[in-house]
Design an enzyme around this catalytic site. Structure first.
Site, PDB file in Angstrom:
ATOM      1  N   LYS A  51       0.842  -1.204   0.000  1.00 44.84           N
ATOM      2  CA  LYS A  51       0.000   0.000   0.000  1.00 44.84           C
ATOM      3  C   LYS A  51       0.874   1.250   0.000  1.00 44.84           C
ATOM      4  O   LYS A  51       0.612   2.209  -0.724  1.00 44.84           O
ATOM      5  CB  LYS A  51      -0.931  -0.013   1.224  1.00 44.84           C
ATOM      6  CG  LYS A  51      -2.004  -1.084   1.122  1.00 44.84           C
ATOM      7  CD  LYS A  51      -2.756  -1.301   2.429  1.00 44.84           C
ATOM      8  CE  LYS A  51      -3.681  -2.509   2.322  1.00 44.84           C
ATOM      9  NZ  LYS A  51      -4.313  -2.880   3.590  1.00 44.84           N
ATOM     10  N   GLN A  95      -4.457  -1.714   9.867  1.00 40.61           N
ATOM     11  CA  GLN A  95      -4.323  -3.034   9.229  1.00 40.61           C
ATOM     12  C   GLN A  95      -4.874  -4.115  10.163  1.00 40.61           C
ATOM     13  O   GLN A  95      -4.499  -4.179  11.331  1.00 40.61           O
ATOM     14  CB  GLN A  95      -2.841  -3.293   8.898  1.00 40.61           C
ATOM     15  CG  GLN A  95      -2.591  -4.568   8.134  1.00 40.61           C
ATOM     16  CD  GLN A  95      -3.170  -4.545   6.711  1.00 40.61           C
ATOM     17  OE1 GLN A  95      -3.169  -3.513   6.044  1.00 40.61           O
ATOM     18  NE2 GLN A  95      -3.688  -5.673   6.263  1.00 40.61           N
ATOM     19  N   ASP A 118     -10.653   2.747   4.613  1.00 45.49           N
ATOM     20  CA  ASP A 118     -10.881   1.303   4.490  1.00 45.49           C
ATOM     21  C   ASP A 118     -12.376   0.979   4.519  1.00 45.49           C
ATOM     22  O   ASP A 118     -12.793  -0.098   4.117  1.00 45.49           O
ATOM     23  CB  ASP A 118     -10.205   0.563   5.666  1.00 45.49           C
ATOM     24  CG  ASP A 118      -9.018  -0.271   5.210  1.00 45.49           C
ATOM     25  OD1 ASP A 118      -8.867  -0.474   3.999  1.00 45.49           O
ATOM     26  OD2 ASP A 118      -8.257  -0.725   6.084  1.00 45.49           O
TER      27      ASP A 118
END
Ligand SMILES: NC(=O)c1ccc[n+]([C@@H]2O[C@H](COP(=O)([O-])OP(=O)(O)OC[C@H]3O[C@@H](n4cnc5c(N)ncnc54)[C@H](O)[C@@H]3O)[C@@H](O)[C@H]2O)c1
Length: 283
Positions: A51, A95, A118
């Site tokens: 990412k 994450q 996200d």
């Protein structure tokens, strides 16, 4: 058979994002994404690095916060709070998975909804379900974009999703239902998965078991979306028995090169979207 080339589409999207970021930088504006990684899970580390690399390619300023697996929930909340308040940060990504000592829902709920690129917070999850404009989680959004790119209509289609996680299966349900498809979702407790896949125009598999979807489980000319990532003998494969299923299907995503790259592109797009909303009227 047509391969749904996520790599190619992702590259195109990333080039567009780069142009947009370059334009912003000429106006002295920059786009910032903060990524929080707790612990030292090998797979998570490699995803986070991927990412960050993609951000670098597009000119988005990304910062990775490497935190010890022993960090307390309150310490993590304090970091999120400071990022929430930081005007240079437009996207915040935690994450997953988090260590068991930390309540994932509390953490995801702490991320400002307008920086939740996200799309995993309860607010964005709910907004997605009712069809409001929001951040759609990157993997499901990438799948929709890929299907759109190949002019595959969703209305009236029978779609079966195998895998019902909060980050893949459930948001996919929201997106497909809002596109007027008829959706079935299977999980590990489903009695007979093939009962649902055999009738499906589109089958999406996101489980994490290699060769889960076999040719005798699909109808002729079905469209197959393989979300799974498995490492078998050092090689990355999906959840689909590709060699046999591809002979019977009309469209299929390869692994690698299908859904994975689209996920990255959608994350970057969400970050630009966050920047736009957060700086509206300022530039
Ligand atoms: N390509 C990408 O960008 C991307 C993004 C996220 C996840 N993934 C991959 O997708 C897969 C799923 O990830 P996740 O985080 O959603 O996993 P998860 O473990 O959270 O969820 C797996 C789901 O599959 C179901 N399941 C398990 N075994 C099954 C079986 N035999 N039959 C039917 N259903 C079964 C479970 O009930 C659950 O709903 C993994 O391989 C992961 O690496 C890929």
């Amino acid at each position: 058979l047509i391969l749904l080339d996520g790599k190619k589409l992702s590259d195109i999207i990333q080039q567009d994002i780069k142009l947009e970021v370059d334009k912003l930088s000429r106006q002295n504006a920059s786009v910032g994404l903060s990524v929080i990684l707790v612990g030292d899970d090998v797979a998570s580390k490699s995803y986070v690095k991927m990412k960050a690399k993609a951000c670098e390619r597009c000119g988005i300023k990304s910062t990775i916060h490497y935190l010890s697996k022993d960090i307390s929930q309150n310490e993590l909340l304090a970091i999120i709070d400071s990022l929430n308040k930081n005007d240079d940060i437009h996207g915040i990504l935690v994450q997953l998975p988090l260590p068991k000592s930390i309540n994932e829902n509390i953490i995801l709920n702490a991320v400002r909804y307008d920086k939740d690129v996200d799309g995993f917070s309860p607010f964005n999850t709910g907004s997605l379900l009712i069809g409001d404009d929001c951040f759609a989680p990157a993997t499901p959004a990438g799948i929709i974009r890929l299907l759109e790119h190949y002019d595959i209509a969703l209305e009236s289609k029978n779609i079966t999703i195998i895998g019902a996680s909060n980050i893949v299966g459930k948001p996919l349900v929201s997106l497909f239902i809002n596109a007027n498809a008829t959706v079935s979702v299977c999980n590990i407790h489903t009695k007979d998965v093939s009962e649902f896949t055999k009738n499906a125009d589109i089958v999406c598999v996101g489980v994490g078991v290699a060769n889960l979807l076999k040719a005798d489980m699909i109808k002729d000319n079905a469209i197959i979306i393989d979300i799974g990532i498995n490492k078998i003998n050092g090689k990355i494969v999906g959840d689909v028995d590709f060699d046999n299923v591809s002979k019977k299907s009309s469209y299929i995503t390869p692994v690698p090169g299908g859904v994975g790259p689209m996920t990255i592109a959608m994350l970057l797009e969400n970050t630009i979207k966050a920047h736009k909303a957060l700086t509206k009227g300022k530039n």
